[in-house]
Design an enzyme around this catalytic site. Structure first.
Site, PDB file in Angstrom:
ATOM      1  N   HIS A  56      50.087  85.702  30.530  1.00 47.40           N
ATOM      2  CA  HIS A  56      50.010  85.213  29.149  1.00 47.40           C
ATOM      3  C   HIS A  56      51.090  85.857  28.298  1.00 47.40           C
ATOM      4  CE1 HIS A  56      48.532  84.079  25.229  1.00 47.40           C
ATOM      5  NE2 HIS A  56      48.311  85.343  24.912  1.00 47.40           N
ATOM      6  N   HIS A  97      51.871  92.103  22.599  1.00 41.22           N
ATOM      7  CA  HIS A  97      51.015  91.707  21.470  1.00 41.22           C
ATOM      8  C   HIS A  97      49.521  91.899  21.706  1.00 41.22           C
ATOM      9  CE1 HIS A  97      50.574  87.886  23.727  1.00 41.22           C
ATOM     10  NE2 HIS A  97      49.479  87.707  23.001  1.00 41.22           N
ATOM     11  N   GLU A 143      44.642  95.397  21.408  1.00 39.91           N
ATOM     12  CA  GLU A 143      43.318  94.766  21.415  1.00 39.91           C
ATOM     13  C   GLU A 143      42.615  94.888  22.753  1.00 39.91           C
ATOM     14  OE1 GLU A 143      41.186  90.428  21.181  1.00 39.91           O
ATOM     15  OE2 GLU A 143      43.346  90.586  20.931  1.00 39.91           O
ATOM     16  N   ASP A 144      43.353  94.642  23.833  1.00 39.43           N
ATOM     17  CA  ASP A 144      42.701  94.474  25.135  1.00 39.43           C
ATOM     18  C   ASP A 144      42.831  95.664  26.079  1.00 39.43           C
ATOM     19  OD1 ASP A 144      41.795  91.971  24.468  1.00 39.43           O
ATOM     20  OD2 ASP A 144      43.572  90.945  25.195  1.00 39.43           O
ATOM     21  N   ASP A 152      51.728  82.636  20.661  1.00 42.24           N
ATOM     22  CA  ASP A 152      50.487  83.063  21.322  1.00 42.24           C
ATOM     23  C   ASP A 152      49.462  81.929  21.342  1.00 42.24           C
ATOM     24  OD1 ASP A 152      48.379  84.777  22.279  1.00 42.24           O
ATOM     25  OD2 ASP A 152      47.703  84.985  20.211  1.00 42.24           O
ATOM     26  N   ASP A 191      57.677  53.152  13.603  1.00 43.31           N
ATOM     27  CA  ASP A 191      58.539  54.192  14.171  1.00 43.31           C
ATOM     28  C   ASP A 191      57.985  54.801  15.461  1.00 43.31           C
ATOM     29  OD1 ASP A 191      56.420  55.318  12.843  1.00 43.31           O
ATOM     30  OD2 ASP A 191      57.557  56.984  11.989  1.00 43.31           O
TER      31      ASP A 191
END
Length: 736
Positions: free
Chosen positions: A55, A79, A83-84, A146, A266
């Site tokens: 990821h 990133h 958190e993880d 993300d 269009d």
């Protein structure tokens, strides 16, 4: 529509960013960030079964395809580490510098709460994203990358989560991508979200599109050949290509604007890329001379760019064989901006001095709405409620679709219904506060005049002019209303008091409505005894305490012992008018009495730990007297025959504390237990025991504790404070 789950490798990422990054130290730092993230995420897997690092690599690849700077790529790779994993901001700063650490901290996602608190929680989540975005535009660019990859792999999530994430994407991330001009990301997000929100509608349009493009392609190719031959004789440099309208764009016209598929002109369009603005207008002239243009379908976005910097000429022509096609004419630079927005305009250029602060200032100057957005996201904005802040952004910025001009030709975008008052405050708060008059298209108009796209607006100011309360009904933007209220607050304390009392009444009405109780009847019950109980001199003071959360609506409801039906209100009214007839004298020191005021062998149940202020019921045990439970305790719900009415002793000492078991659900972080304990003790509770259980699978923690409190009102205040604590998403009473 399901996107193939292709795992990105570091070699693929490296091959992409190496095309525009060659400085050895930058290349080394990017690889170091990958190795750091790979080590931290080792052993973690996504729902697809892929290693979690896939990821981070996919997000970084999206950023590399936009040619973002090395620091942005590093933040993209890192990133999710805070958190993880057990990574801290300080660790990232020590390894990769303060700039990368700031970006990663800004991107640290807040995982969702339970549905009960979902609205307020998501608003707080989004506010943090927006404030970080206002501080550094790179935060939202990475966040969008993300989210895009999460959407690409949404097929591995359960259906309920697919719909929830898709709706959030449409409500929050798509409007941001649109305002930033990131059309490539925008279009893919819209189509993927639609696929999960309305699969049947998506597939229907997909089938219509496949069928129609076969028929239209032949006609389009003929026009393409004719235009190519026409322009080849002019020696104007050009490239010509075709594009198919996105499925969501067609869906929007069919299901929201109620158009038939065959009336959408269009679906297929030709895009002509040339060298200069002059060339764009020259090509337009040649096309109009060779084909019949459809009246009212010409748009000049070069002379008047969209708020996201989009520039292009649009015209619609008749092919001569019954088909209608849109032609888009733009320069190469305009085309890059049209597809990638800010990412193209501020693309990283090696060899130049990259200054993110200068880039942020440039964006504020070029994206005129962005400066206004930054003003809404300052420290003052953080003090407003999260939902109010997010609602203001949605209306004032993301839904702004009325474009007006300043006398100098600058475009200002405002939401529908805006007036010169909104315009003045959008320019500057001081101009809004000194607004005296307005001209629209050169004519004097009332300041309540509703503006429309294309209006040229000029405001007149006067030093001693100031807002009045009537302006609140004349403006549309939440920003203007907020500024007007703050001005009036300084000038008129009575207005503030009135506003707060009205908000307090509304919060009390909402609480009563949930319990099917009548506000008017309750208000009649508030007598001097009630006011004295809450230490208020009059009813206005009581409402002001409710507004400031010193008294909760529940505390007032508990005071009158109201049950969720109108009959209980009538009984409480009769009881309050006969207060002097209270038969419960100080006959006992027991916390609990029988309904007639007598005492018995009564104990508080350990399973639900009732405390003063709770609605309670007695349960006649076999040989152990009466056990008192909370009325909602599931352990006695099927034992109605053995229940007996009991009450809290009205002369109970307010200094006695009672045990209460509490559970706190939260996401694991450093100093979590310390913060929880500090909140409990700062509110006057005694902490008897505390226990924390970490769930490794999703990094959540269950904290259980036994507190000693004096009343349900005190516990409610503790709950309110705990819910405001970072990473806490649910607080509840325990039932064993």
């Amino acid at each position: 529509m399901i996107v193939e789950n292709k795992i990105v490798t570091f070699e693929e990422l490296e091959a992409t960013y190496s095309k525009y990054i060659s400085v050895p130290s930058d290349l080394e730092n990017i690889k170091k960030a990958y190795e750091f993230a790979n080590k931290k995420h080792m052993g973690q897997f996504r729902k697809s079964g892929d290693p979690y690092i896939s990821h981070a690599l996919a997000v970084a690849l999206i950023l590399a395809q936009m040619q973002t700077a090395p620091t942005t790529l590093m933040a993209g790779l890192l990133h999710d580490t805070i958190e993880d994993t057990d990574t801290t901001k300080e660790e990232i700063e020590a390894n990769f510098g303060q700039e990368v650490a700031f970006l990663v901290e800004g991107l640290t996602k807040i995982t969702r709460l339970s549905d009960f608190h979902k609205t307020d929680f998501l608003a707080e989540d989004h506010r943090k994203i927006f404030i970080a975005m206002a501080q550094d535009i790179r935060v939202i660019v990475i966040k969008l990358a993300d989210r895009l990859h999460n959407m690409r792999t949404l097929q591995f999530q359960p259906e309920e989560k697919q719909k929830r994430i898709s709706k959030e994407t449409m409500d929050v991330y798509v409007p941001i991508a649109h305002r930033l001009g990131l059309n490539t990301i925008l279009s893919e997000m819209q189509d993927l979200s639609l696929y999960y929100l309305d699969k049947e509608g998506y597939q229907k349009i997909e089938a219509l599109l496949n069928e129609s493009t076969k028929a239209l392609n032949s006609s389009l190719n003929k026009i393409k050949d004719k235009i190519t031959k026409l322009l080849a004789t002019t020696k104007i440099p050009f490239e010509i290509s075709s594009r198919v309208k996105s499925i969501y764009s067609i869906y929007k016209k069919m299901y929201i604007k109620n158009k038939k598929f065959e009336d959408i002109y269009d679906i297929l369009a030709l895009r002509i890329i040339t060298q200069s603005e002059t060339n764009c207008y020259e090509i337009l002239g040649y096309i109009h001379s060779a084909f019949l243009p459809v009246p009212g379908r010409f748009k000049d976005y070069i002379a008047m760019p969209k708020p996201n910097m989009y520039q292009s000429l649009h015209t619609t022509i008749l092919s001569g064989d019954g088909h209608v096609f849109e032609i888009q004419i733009r320069t190469k630079e305009m085309d890059e901006t049209a597809e990638e927005g800010v990412a193209a305009h501020w693309r990283y250029k090696e060899g130049t001095k990259y200054d993110p602060k200068k880039e942020q200032r440039d964006i504020e100057d070029n994206l005129h709405w962005f400066k206004y957005f930054v003003n809404m996201s300052d420290e003052e904005a953080k003090k407003t409620s999260a939902s109010d802040y997010v609602n203001s952004l949605q209306k004032d910025i993301f839904q702004a679709n009325v474009y007006v001009f300043t006398p100098k030709g600058k475009v200002i975008d405002l939401p529908k219904g805006s007036t010169p008052i909104d315009f003045a405050y959008r320019i500057h708060t001081q101009i809004g506060e000194n607004l005296y008059g307005a001209k629209v298209n050169g004519k004097l108009v009332p300041i309540s005049t509703v503006l429309k796209t294309g209006d040229m607006v000029e405001v007149e100011t006067k030093e001693n002019a100031c807002p009045s309360s009537s302006w609140l009904n004349m403006c549309a933007t939440n920003f203007a209303k907020s500024k007007i209220k703050k001005f009036l607050a300084k000038q008129n304390l009575d207005y503030v008091k009135f506003d707060q009392i009205e908000k307090a009444k509304q919060s009390l009405k909402d609480a009563l409505k949930e319990r099917k109780l009548n506000f008017s009847q309750l208000e009649k019950m508030i007598d001097n005894k009630c006011l004295n109980n809450f230490k208020c001199n009059n009813i206005d003071e009581l409402y002001l305490k409710i507004y400031s959360k010193n008294v909760t609506p529940q505390a007032l409801i508990d005071y009158f012992k109201l049950e969720p039906n109108d009959a209980s209100v009538s009984r409480a009214i009769n009881s309050s008018t006969n207060a002097n007839k209270n038969k419960f004298k100080a006959v006992s020191d027991n916390a609990i009495l029988l309904s007639d005021g007598s005492t018995s062998m009564i104990k508080l149940a350990n399973c639900c730990t009732p405390i003063p202020g709770d609605e309670i019921v007695g349960y006649i045990t076999k040989g152990n007297g009466i056990k008192v439970h909370r009325q909602d305790c599931p352990n006695i719900q099927k034992e109605s025959s053995r229940q007996i009415d009991v009450i809290w002793n009205p002369n109970l000492s307010k200094n006695v504390k009672y045990p209460c078991d509490v559970a706190v659900e939260c996401y694991d972080r450093n100093n979590l237990l310390v913060d929880i304990m500090n909140i409990a003790t700062s509110q006057g509770a005694s902490l008897i025991k505390i226990n924390a259980k970490l769930r490794q699978s999703n990094k959540t923690t269950l904290v259980t504790m036994t507190l000693q409190v004096t009343s349900a009102e005190q516990l409610s205040k503790i709950f309110d404070s705990l819910k405001q604590l970072n990473s806490v998403y649910e607080v509840r009473r325990c039932i064993h």
